[in-house]
Design an enzyme around this catalytic site. Structure first.
Site, PDB file in Angstrom:
ATOM      1  N   GLU A   1      13.393 -15.789  -0.505  1.00  0.00           N
ATOM      2  CA  GLU A   1      13.677 -16.918   0.404  1.00  0.00           C
ATOM      3  C   GLU A   1      12.579 -17.977   0.315  1.00  0.00           C
ATOM      4  O   GLU A   1      12.802 -19.136   0.586  1.00  0.00           O
ATOM      5  CB  GLU A   1      13.702 -16.448   1.872  1.00  0.00           C
ATOM      6  CG  GLU A   1      14.941 -15.711   2.304  1.00  0.00           C
ATOM      7  CD  GLU A   1      14.724 -15.061   3.681  1.00  0.00           C
ATOM      8  OE1 GLU A   1      13.856 -15.524   4.462  1.00  0.00           O
ATOM      9  OE2 GLU A   1      15.436 -14.060   3.950  1.00  0.00           O
TER      10      GLU A   1
ATOM     11  N   ASP B   1       0.823  -1.215   0.000  1.00  0.00           N
ATOM     12  CA  ASP B   1       0.000   0.000   0.000  1.00  0.00           C
ATOM     13  C   ASP B   1       0.859   1.268   0.000  1.00  0.00           C
ATOM     14  O   ASP B   1       1.875   1.333   0.701  1.00  0.00           O
ATOM     15  CB  ASP B   1      -0.880  -0.006   1.256  1.00  0.00           C
ATOM     16  CG  ASP B   1      -1.837   1.170   1.284  1.00  0.00           C
ATOM     17  OD1 ASP B   1      -2.719   1.214   0.423  1.00  0.00           O
ATOM     18  OD2 ASP B   1      -1.674   2.057   2.149  1.00  0.00           O
TER      19      ASP B   1
HETATM   20  C1  GLC Z   1      -4.063   3.357  -0.557  1.00  0.00           C
HETATM   21  C2  GLC Z   1      -5.343   2.565  -0.467  1.00  0.00           C
HETATM   22  C3  GLC Z   1      -6.424   3.446   0.053  1.00  0.00           C
HETATM   23  C4  GLC Z   1      -6.026   3.943   1.426  1.00  0.00           C
HETATM   24  C5  GLC Z   1      -4.659   4.629   1.393  1.00  0.00           C
HETATM   25  C6  GLC Z   1      -4.109   4.834   2.783  1.00  0.00           C
HETATM   26  O1  GLC Z   1      -4.145   4.368  -1.494  1.00  0.00           O
HETATM   27  O2  GLC Z   1      -5.654   1.980  -1.705  1.00  0.00           O
HETATM   28  O3  GLC Z   1      -7.664   2.805   0.103  1.00  0.00           O
HETATM   29  O4  GLC Z   1      -6.982   4.856   1.904  1.00  0.00           O
HETATM   30  O5  GLC Z   1      -3.719   3.848   0.700  1.00  0.00           O
HETATM   31  O6  GLC Z   1      -3.717   3.597   3.335  1.00  0.00           O
END
Ligand code: GLC
Ligand code: CA
Length: 517
Positions: free
Chosen positions: A234, A199
């Site tokens: 790994e 993310d």
């Molecule tokens: C990314 C995710 C989103 C979230 C953001 C903060 O963009 O896709 O849904 O709000 O990260 O974690």
């Protein structure tokens, strides 16, 4: 499936909270997902990517993680998650989970310890705590969700959160943070997950010395993913997929070097308007940046952060822009659906992997009439109720029946479903060969059987028409013009996104054909 399954995979994105509810509390869960694995196998998914499934106060739909080594109780248990991974494997589906390294939850143990330990402590050094400028925050950085990026705590210090205040940012220059995430990766790889979606992958390193807001794409971020890649390797055949929003494709490609991530989401394609020239430019740019480094491109039409394609493509402005979301802009849904069908055939015919966000295969529109008091996206709150945000693409799926909750739950869904979705249930669409669902099923089946992983070659085509062939001989033609065009000479029409007019391809329609000779 081969060791490089991910290079051409069709990956289905499950937003667990809205997929299927197994226990009647209105919230989607692992029991619901496990009971519908055969739907995903029938659809032709090679892998599932799940949005965060960890314990979370849900200040940002689970992207505020309180414990990286457990499962959110309303979703199920760790034991169920392990069963799910095995059951998915048994039906030939790989599993990809979402790891959120930029920030945790303000309810996470580490953050609670940091608050208790006070200024100057080792516990605070895992985050970005700083003194303010008098009553002002340490600098003027703004949160991506609106408002200041700093929140003050009781002893007067401030902490940084690029997103909501409930999502404190980790300090990635601290080796303890690096180690912690290495351990989290191992935890899930040990449990059999095949991949990690990373993310907000480009914003982990901050430059506080700069006069500008400076946290996107600093060189030092690459060292973090080199470390992650060593761990993935790994375990053999495990993959890293980055959420990397960058305007500069060359900078984007750096994340895909052989010792970093395997793939990353290609948002350029998703952001472009419905226009032949724009989409061709995006495809060319994408192929040019990926081919030299040997990384497969990815094609995304939607996800849990952006408007549903049927709605987006029916608007007067069909591009997507984070800064200008165009929520609520009127949409001609019949036109949007037509284009979304053509867009699906286009994306699925391109080289690389393709993502399908749950409900896209049902052609669900964006729900823009969710009552304000039910909206949960922090963007809605943080913008002081001026930007509706992302709830409209997160409404629980309609599975069957004539009225809400449409087989999704036996209780009341956490966001209301429109009554008009009775025509869009998976059950109704399964019975209709012309439905979006049947189009996706057929397209994914043909794609798996006949597309191959060979190169793309553009074919000559009139202006406003995109036409290319793949080495396997499968060609894709999309007509963006108002009038029908003749298809190139072909042996066979494999699939079209809408009916042909004689032998001509109508406006906003795509065809998969086998060329003659
Ligand atoms: C990314 C995710 C989103 C979230 C953001 C903060 O963009 O896709 O849904 O709000 O990260 O974690
Ligand atoms: Ca539930």
């Amino acid at each position: 499936m081969s060791e490089t399954w991910w290079r051409g995979a069709a990956i289905y994105q499950v937003y667990l909270r809205s997929f299927a509810d197994g226990n009647g509390d209105g919230i989607g869960d692992l029991a619901g997902l496990r009971s519908r694995l055969s739907y995903l196998a029938d659809l032709g998914a090679d892998a599932i990517w799940l949005n965060p499934w960890y314990p979370s106060p849900m200040a940002d739909g689970g992207y505020d993680v309180a414990d990286y080594r457990d499962i959110e109780p309303s979703f199920g248990t760790l034991a169920e998650a392990e069963k799910f991974i095995q059951e998915a494997h048994a039906v030939g589906i790989k599993t990809i989970i979402d790891i959120v390294p930029n920030h945790g939850s303000d309810q996470q143990e580490w953050f609670l310890q940091a608050l208790a330990a006070g200024p100057g402590s080792r516990e605070r050094a895992r985050f970005w705590f700083a003194e303010g400028r008098g009553d002002l925050p340490p600098n003027d950085w703004q949160s991506i969700f609106g408002g200041p990026a700093w929140t003050r705590v009781a002893d007067g210090q401030w902490y940084l959160h690029l997103f909501a205040p409930e999502q404190p940012d980790f300090n990635w220059t601290n080796p303890e943070v690096v180690e912690e995430f290495h351990d989290v990766l191992r935890f899930w790889f040990e449990r059999g997950v095949d991949g990690i979606r990373i993310d907000s992958a480009a914003v982990l390193i901050k430059d506080f010395d700069s006069v500008e807001e400076s946290y996107t794409d600093h060189d030092a971020v690459h060292e973090i993913y080199r470390g992650w890649r060593r761990i993935a390797d790994e375990y053999g055949d495990r993959i890293l997929i980055g959420e990397v929003w960058l305007p500069d494709q060359e900078r984007f490609a750096l994340y895909l070097r052989p010792d970093e991530m395997h793939t990353a989401f290609n948002f350029d394609f998703m952001a472009r308007p419905w226009a032949a020239g724009e989409l061709r430019a995006s495809i060319d740019l994408t192929l040019e940046t990926h081919l030299p480094i040997g990384a497969p491109p990815t094609w995304v039409l939607s996800n849990h952060d952006v408007p549903r394609p049927v709605t987006k493509y029916g608007r007067a402005v069909t591009s997507f822009d984070h800064g200008e979301r165009r929520d609520g802009m009127p949409s001609d849904l019949a036109l949007g659906e037509r284009r979304a069908r053509a867009a699906a055939l286009l994306a699925m015919a391109l080289p690389g992997s393709v993502y399908v966000y749950q409900g896209e295969e049902l052609g669900l529109p964006e729900v823009d009439d969710i009552p304000g008091e039910l909206r949960q996206d922090p963007i809605w709150r943080r913008s002081k109720h001026t930007v509706p945000g992302r709830d409209g693409c997160r409404v629980p799926l309609p599975w069957s029946g004539e009225e809400p909750p449409f087989g999704y739950s036996t209780g009341e869904p956490w966001l209301p479903q429109p009554a008009s979705w009775k025509e869009l249930t998976a059950e109704a669409q399964s019975a209709d060969p012309n439905s979006m669902l049947c189009l996706y099923r057929t397209a994914l089946r043909i794609r798996r059987a006949e597309l191959g992983d060979g190169a793309l070659r553009w074919l000559e085509a009139p202006s406003g028409v995109l036409a290319f062939t793949r080495e396997s001989g499968l060609a894709c033609v999309v007509n963006f013009n108002a009038d029908p065009v003749a298809l190139p000479p072909h042996e066979k029409v494999l699939l079209t996104s809408g009916p042909l007019e004689g032998d001509a391809l109508p406006s906003d329609t795509a065809a998969w054909i086998r060329l003659s000779g």
